[in-house]
Design an enzyme around this catalytic site. Sequence first.
Site, PDB file in Angstrom:
ATOM      1  CB  CYS A 138      81.701  21.020  90.661  1.00  0.00           C
ATOM      2  SG  CYS A 138      80.897  20.490  91.735  1.00  0.00           S
ATOM      3  CE1 TYR A 196      79.127  23.096  98.018  1.00  0.00           C
ATOM      4  CE2 TYR A 196      76.584  23.927  98.404  1.00  0.00           C
ATOM      5  CZ  TYR A 196      77.906  23.398  97.483  1.00  0.00           C
ATOM      6  OH  TYR A 196      78.079  24.374  95.842  1.00  0.00           O
ATOM      7  CD  GLU A 237      82.829  22.552  96.121  1.00  0.00           C
ATOM      8  OE1 GLU A 237      83.027  21.823  95.264  1.00  0.00           O
ATOM      9  OE2 GLU A 237      82.061  23.518  96.374  1.00  0.00           O
ATOM     10  CG  ASP A 249      81.728  25.318  89.375  1.00  0.00           C
ATOM     11  OD1 ASP A 249      80.253  25.843  88.589  1.00  0.00           O
ATOM     12  OD2 ASP A 249      81.693  24.682  88.949  1.00  0.00           O
ATOM     13  CE1 TYR A 280      82.306  24.751  93.091  1.00  0.00           C
ATOM     14  CE2 TYR A 280      82.333  27.176  92.616  1.00  0.00           C
ATOM     15  CZ  TYR A 280      82.071  26.402  92.820  1.00  0.00           C
ATOM     16  OH  TYR A 280      79.852  26.408  93.832  1.00  0.00           O
ATOM     17  CB  CYS A 329      80.028  16.506  86.952  1.00  0.00           C
ATOM     18  SG  CYS A 329      81.981  15.819  85.913  1.00  0.00           S
ATOM     19  CB  CYS A 361      99.777  15.509  82.015  1.00  0.00           C
ATOM     20  SG  CYS A 361     100.750  16.185  82.489  1.00  0.00           S
TER      21      CYS A 361
END
Length: 218
Positions: free
Chosen positions: A53, A85, A97, A132, A137, A200, A209
């Site tokens: 998202c 959308y 997205e 999602d 996504y 969210c 990372c």
Amino acid sequence: MLFRKKSTLPTAAEALPGRSTPLPTLDRHLVLGTPLKGPHPAGTEVAYFGMGCFWGAERLFWRLGDGIVTTAVGYQGGETPNPTYEETCTGMTGHAEVVMVAFDPAKVSYGALLKLFWEEHDPTQGMRQGNDVGTTYRSAIYTTTPAQLAEAEASKAAYGRALAAAGRGPITTEIRPAPEFFFAETYHQQYLQANPRGYCGLAGTGVSCPVGLGVAAE
């Protein structure tokens, strides 16, 4: 049917036709006050990231602060020109997205953007991000220079090793030179600034990372 989630990308023949006219969107960033579509200061680079998202993803990038010129959300990587959308939600445009990040590489490195990208979502989930589900996504990095492409690929390899060591699956992130970016509608831009309690769903893997912020990928 309109909101049916797709797990495979449509072909050009299958994709919705779209339109020739761009969608109305904001002129200036709600937080940074900078033009969404430029012109940007000399030396500005642009990068594109899909990590689920785009509401929460955009906020992560504008919060990096100094060096971020502007951010915007939109649709990229598909077949349909200027999609809405609602059209992307059908899975029949092929777009992800995506967040556009315009940045000053003298103040914030592309490696720092990659580090945030990898750590703040799960790049192993294929055509979904948590709850999602659908091609919109998917995880994606779209690059604007050969140097970005090389660094993105190197970071994928490095983070893939870190994920494997933590018992995670392989990375499914799509990495390629940037196709055309279509700005999303006005209400999507800086959505979580205008709607602080808005949705969210981003969640990282918890695996650090080892690239970005001056750390070599190899």
